[in-house]
Motif scaffolding. Structure first.
Motif, PDB file in Angstrom:
ATOM      1  N   ASN A   1       0.835  -1.217   0.000  1.00 52.18           N
ATOM      2  CA  ASN A   1       0.000   0.000   0.000  1.00 52.18           C
ATOM      3  C   ASN A   1       0.863   1.259   0.000  1.00 52.18           C
ATOM      4  N   LEU A   2       1.860   1.273   0.867  1.00 47.90           N
ATOM      5  CA  LEU A   2       2.774   2.418   0.873  1.00 47.90           C
ATOM      6  C   LEU A   2       3.469   2.521  -0.491  1.00 47.90           C
TER       7      LEU A   2
ATOM      8  N   VAL B   1       3.452   5.674  -3.105  1.00 48.23           N
ATOM      9  CA  VAL B   1       4.680   6.334  -3.569  1.00 48.23           C
ATOM     10  C   VAL B   1       4.705   6.385  -5.103  1.00 48.23           C
ATOM     11  N   MET B   2       4.231   5.318  -5.738  1.00 47.92           N
ATOM     12  CA  MET B   2       4.193   5.326  -7.209  1.00 47.92           C
ATOM     13  C   MET B   2       3.262   6.436  -7.698  1.00 47.92           C
ATOM     14  N   GLU B   3       2.110   6.587  -7.011  1.00 49.35           N
ATOM     15  CA  GLU B   3       1.170   7.668  -7.383  1.00 49.35           C
ATOM     16  C   GLU B   3       1.839   9.028  -7.209  1.00 49.35           C
ATOM     17  N   GLN B   4       2.593   9.189  -6.138  1.00 46.64           N
ATOM     18  CA  GLN B   4       3.217  10.482  -5.829  1.00 46.64           C
ATOM     19  C   GLN B   4       4.353  10.833  -6.779  1.00 46.64           C
ATOM     20  N   THR B   5       5.108   9.817  -7.175  1.00 46.61           N
ATOM     21  CA  THR B   5       6.344  10.097  -7.920  1.00 46.61           C
ATOM     22  C   THR B   5       6.242   9.763  -9.409  1.00 46.61           C
TER      23      THR B   5
ATOM     24  N   TRP C   1       6.552  -5.758  -3.112  1.00 47.89           N
ATOM     25  CA  TRP C   1       6.353  -6.932  -2.247  1.00 47.89           C
ATOM     26  C   TRP C   1       4.933  -6.835  -1.715  1.00 47.89           C
ATOM     27  N   GLN C   2       4.240  -7.971  -1.606  1.00 45.56           N
ATOM     28  CA  GLN C   2       2.815  -7.899  -1.253  1.00 45.56           C
ATOM     29  C   GLN C   2       2.551  -8.008   0.260  1.00 45.56           C
ATOM     30  N   GLY C   3       3.205  -7.167   1.036  1.00 44.36           N
ATOM     31  CA  GLY C   3       2.945  -7.144   2.480  1.00 44.36           C
ATOM     32  C   GLY C   3       1.922  -6.067   2.812  1.00 44.36           C
ATOM     33  N   ALA C   4       1.359  -6.161   4.025  1.00 43.62           N
ATOM     34  CA  ALA C   4       0.381  -5.153   4.444  1.00 43.62           C
ATOM     35  C   ALA C   4       0.390  -5.022   5.958  1.00 43.62           C
ATOM     36  N   CYS C   5      -0.041  -3.852   6.417  1.00 43.20           N
ATOM     37  CA  CYS C   5      -0.222  -3.649   7.855  1.00 43.20           C
ATOM     38  C   CYS C   5      -1.629  -4.116   8.200  1.00 43.20           C
ATOM     39  N   TYR C   6      -1.702  -5.047   9.143  1.00 45.62           N
ATOM     40  CA  TYR C   6      -3.013  -5.631   9.448  1.00 45.62           C
ATOM     41  C   TYR C   6      -3.960  -4.609  10.086  1.00 45.62           C
ATOM     42  N   VAL C   7      -3.404  -3.521  10.640  1.00 42.82           N
ATOM     43  CA  VAL C   7      -4.244  -2.485  11.272  1.00 42.82           C
ATOM     44  C   VAL C   7      -4.832  -1.554  10.200  1.00 42.82           C
ATOM     45  N   HIS C   8      -3.988  -1.049   9.341  1.00 46.58           N
ATOM     46  CA  HIS C   8      -4.446  -0.037   8.376  1.00 46.58           C
ATOM     47  C   HIS C   8      -5.349  -0.594   7.293  1.00 46.58           C
ATOM     48  N   VAL C   9      -5.224  -1.885   6.979  1.00 52.32           N
ATOM     49  CA  VAL C   9      -6.117  -2.434   5.947  1.00 52.32           C
ATOM     50  C   VAL C   9      -7.539  -2.648   6.489  1.00 52.32           C
ATOM     51  N   GLU C  10      -7.708  -2.457   7.791  1.00 48.74           N
ATOM     52  CA  GLU C  10      -9.043  -2.604   8.391  1.00 48.74           C
ATOM     53  C   GLU C  10      -9.934  -1.379   8.140  1.00 48.74           C
ATOM     54  N   PHE C  11      -9.325  -0.240   7.788  1.00 47.85           N
ATOM     55  CA  PHE C  11     -10.162   0.902   7.392  1.00 47.85           C
ATOM     56  C   PHE C  11     -10.677   0.590   5.993  1.00 47.85           C
ATOM     57  N   THR C  12     -11.959   0.827   5.756  1.00 48.72           N
ATOM     58  CA  THR C  12     -12.489   0.542   4.427  1.00 48.72           C
ATOM     59  C   THR C  12     -13.196   1.785   3.891  1.00 48.72           C
ATOM     60  N   ARG C  13     -13.504   1.737   2.614  1.00 51.00           N
ATOM     61  CA  ARG C  13     -14.241   2.836   1.986  1.00 51.00           C
ATOM     62  C   ARG C  13     -15.545   3.078   2.748  1.00 51.00           C
TER      63      ARG C  13
ATOM     64  N   VAL D   1     -10.288  14.288   6.280  1.00 50.35           N
ATOM     65  CA  VAL D   1      -9.841  12.929   6.608  1.00 50.35           C
ATOM     66  C   VAL D   1      -8.324  12.880   6.423  1.00 50.35           C
ATOM     67  N   VAL D   2      -7.637  12.449   7.474  1.00 48.68           N
ATOM     68  CA  VAL D   2      -6.179  12.340   7.416  1.00 48.68           C
ATOM     69  C   VAL D   2      -5.847  10.851   7.534  1.00 48.68           C
ATOM     70  N   ALA D   3      -5.156  10.310   6.525  1.00 45.49           N
ATOM     71  CA  ALA D   3      -4.917   8.856   6.506  1.00 45.49           C
ATOM     72  C   ALA D   3      -3.429   8.554   6.375  1.00 45.49           C
ATOM     73  N   HIS D   4      -3.040   7.432   6.951  1.00 46.81           N
ATOM     74  CA  HIS D   4      -1.652   6.973   6.817  1.00 46.81           C
ATOM     75  C   HIS D   4      -1.506   6.265   5.468  1.00 46.81           C
ATOM     76  N   PRO D   5      -0.335   6.381   4.812  1.00 45.74           N
ATOM     77  CA  PRO D   5      -0.184   5.716   3.505  1.00 45.74           C
ATOM     78  C   PRO D   5      -0.207   4.191   3.543  1.00 45.74           C
ATOM     79  N   GLU D   6      -0.226   3.585   4.725  1.00 41.22           N
ATOM     80  CA  GLU D   6      -0.408   2.129   4.794  1.00 41.22           C
ATOM     81  C   GLU D   6      -1.856   1.742   4.550  1.00 41.22           C
ATOM     82  N   CYS D   7      -2.764   2.739   4.460  1.00 44.44           N
ATOM     83  CA  CYS D   7      -4.179   2.443   4.155  1.00 44.44           C
ATOM     84  C   CYS D   7      -4.311   2.027   2.698  1.00 44.44           C
ATOM     85  N   THR D   8      -5.420   1.381   2.393  1.00 42.61           N
ATOM     86  CA  THR D   8      -5.638   0.909   1.017  1.00 42.61           C
ATOM     87  C   THR D   8      -5.934   2.097   0.091  1.00 42.61           C
ATOM     88  N   PHE D   9      -5.843   1.822  -1.197  1.00 43.56           N
ATOM     89  CA  PHE D   9      -6.115   2.841  -2.222  1.00 43.56           C
ATOM     90  C   PHE D   9      -7.511   3.435  -2.034  1.00 43.56           C
TER      91      PHE D   9
END
Ligand code: 13P
Ligand code: SF4
Length: 315
Positions: free
Chosen positions: A159-160, A164-168, A175-187, A202-210
């Motif tokens: 997710n991060l 970063v790809m979107e930003q740059t 690598w397909q890893g994820a933070c188990y906390v941040h992926v719990e926020f949903t649309r 809304v202020v979100a951490h970049p570990e959140c999903t797209f």
């Protein structure tokens, strides 16, 4: 006194006394519980904590965060005693990318001659296999510093990495890893709270999903959240990250209201690893100078290079 701290002692007073006696510094991540943040010498994000750990002149670093953060402190300041109040305070991102799996992947894809950027949420073994480390506070800058002809492998947070790809605009293999906390926020969970607080950014951490990042007014590291909320004229903010961040924000901006971003099944998100550290365990860590973070020197030395490279690039 036995191995367990007596409940009758004033933990805060004892921690402050031991801190002085041990010539210790207490570094705490923004996700730590309020009481720990209040006794810490410095509270911050992974980047700020890495600088503080490197610069520290104390004999002991009591690191209140998760294992990879305390290990980073040891890597950049090996002569210090580094204690982590709960040695089992891990991280799902770290677990998603074991060193041997990354080594094998790099062997299999040798033709790509990857430049490996590792998010700091990884083990010392993974850092030792990387060219540069990044944190959520400097990831776009680090990626932009890589020569354009190099293939980049970004580990371990997909997710991060996509943020970063979107930003740059720079393409990377993720690598397909994820933070188990941040992926719990949903649309849906964020849309629901937005209905209740329509004027709150809304202020979100970049570990959140797209899907969640798309709904955010600001996507940034935990430390940048403080700067954003301080300088933004809004009086209420929805915070899509781990719940400890709310203590930091409330301390820094007491006149503003911070609403925890809910997940699908909880009113706020807790990282079980961050919450393993308690005042009692911090007291015991300072008293006994245990549990200590120790590392194999060859791995430490290899892991130090990409961290120093990051610290140099993000000055
Ligand atoms: P920050 O570096 O933004 O504080 O993030 C660390 C972390 O673990 C987020 O889950
Ligand atoms: Fe790791 Fe997620 Fe916890 Fe941060 S919140 S320490 S990324 S598990």
């Amino acid at each position: 006194m036995t191995a367990t701290a007596s409940t009758s002692i004033d933990l805060r007073t004892e921690i402050l006394r031991l801190k002085k006696e041990r010539n210790a510094v207490i570094l705490a991540h923004n996700y730590q519980m309020r009481e720990i943040q209040e006794v810490a010498d410095f509270v911050g994000d992974s980047l700020g904590l890495s600088y503080k750990a490197k610069e520290s002149k104390a004999d002991v670093i009591a690191f209140c965060g998760v294992h990879f953060m305390a290990e980073t402190a040891k890597i950049v300041n090996p002569s210090k005693i580094v204690v982590l109040p709960d040695k089992d305070a891990g991280c799902s991102l770290e677990q998603s990318c074991p060193g041997p799996a990354l080594a094998e992947y790099l062997r299999r894809h040798g033709d790509k001659n990857y430049y490996v950027i590792a998010y700091i949420n990884c083990s010392g073994d993974v850092k030792a296999l990387s060219d540069c480390i990044c944190t959520s506070g400097n990831a776009p800058k680090i990626v932009q510093s890589v020569p354009p002809d190099r293939n980049i492998l970004f580990v371990p947070d997909a997710n991060l990495g996509s943020w970063v790809m979107e930003q740059t605009g720079r393409k990377m293999d993720l690598w397909q890893g994820a933070c188990y906390v941040h992926v719990e926020f949903t649309r849906d969970s964020i849309l629901k709270i937005k209905e209740q607080y329509p004027d709150a950014p809304v202020v979100a951490h970049p570990e959140c999903t797209f899907a969640v990042r798309l709904l955010a007014d600001e996507v940034c590291s935990t430390e940048m959240m403080v700067h954003f909320c301080r300088s933004n004229p809004a009086k209420q903010f929805i915070i899509a990250t781990e719940s400890g961040m709310l203590h930091r924000l409330r301390r820094e901006c007491p006149e503003k209201e911070f609403i925890p971003g809910p997940t699908t099944h909880c009113a706020c998100a807790d990282c079980r690893y961050m919450k393993m550290n308690t005042m009692e365990k911090l007291y015991l860590a300072l008293r006994d100078l245990q549990p200590r973070v120790e590392m194999d020197e060859a791995i430490r030395a290899r892991a130090e290079k990409p961290i120093l490279h990051m610290l140099e690039l993000s000055r």
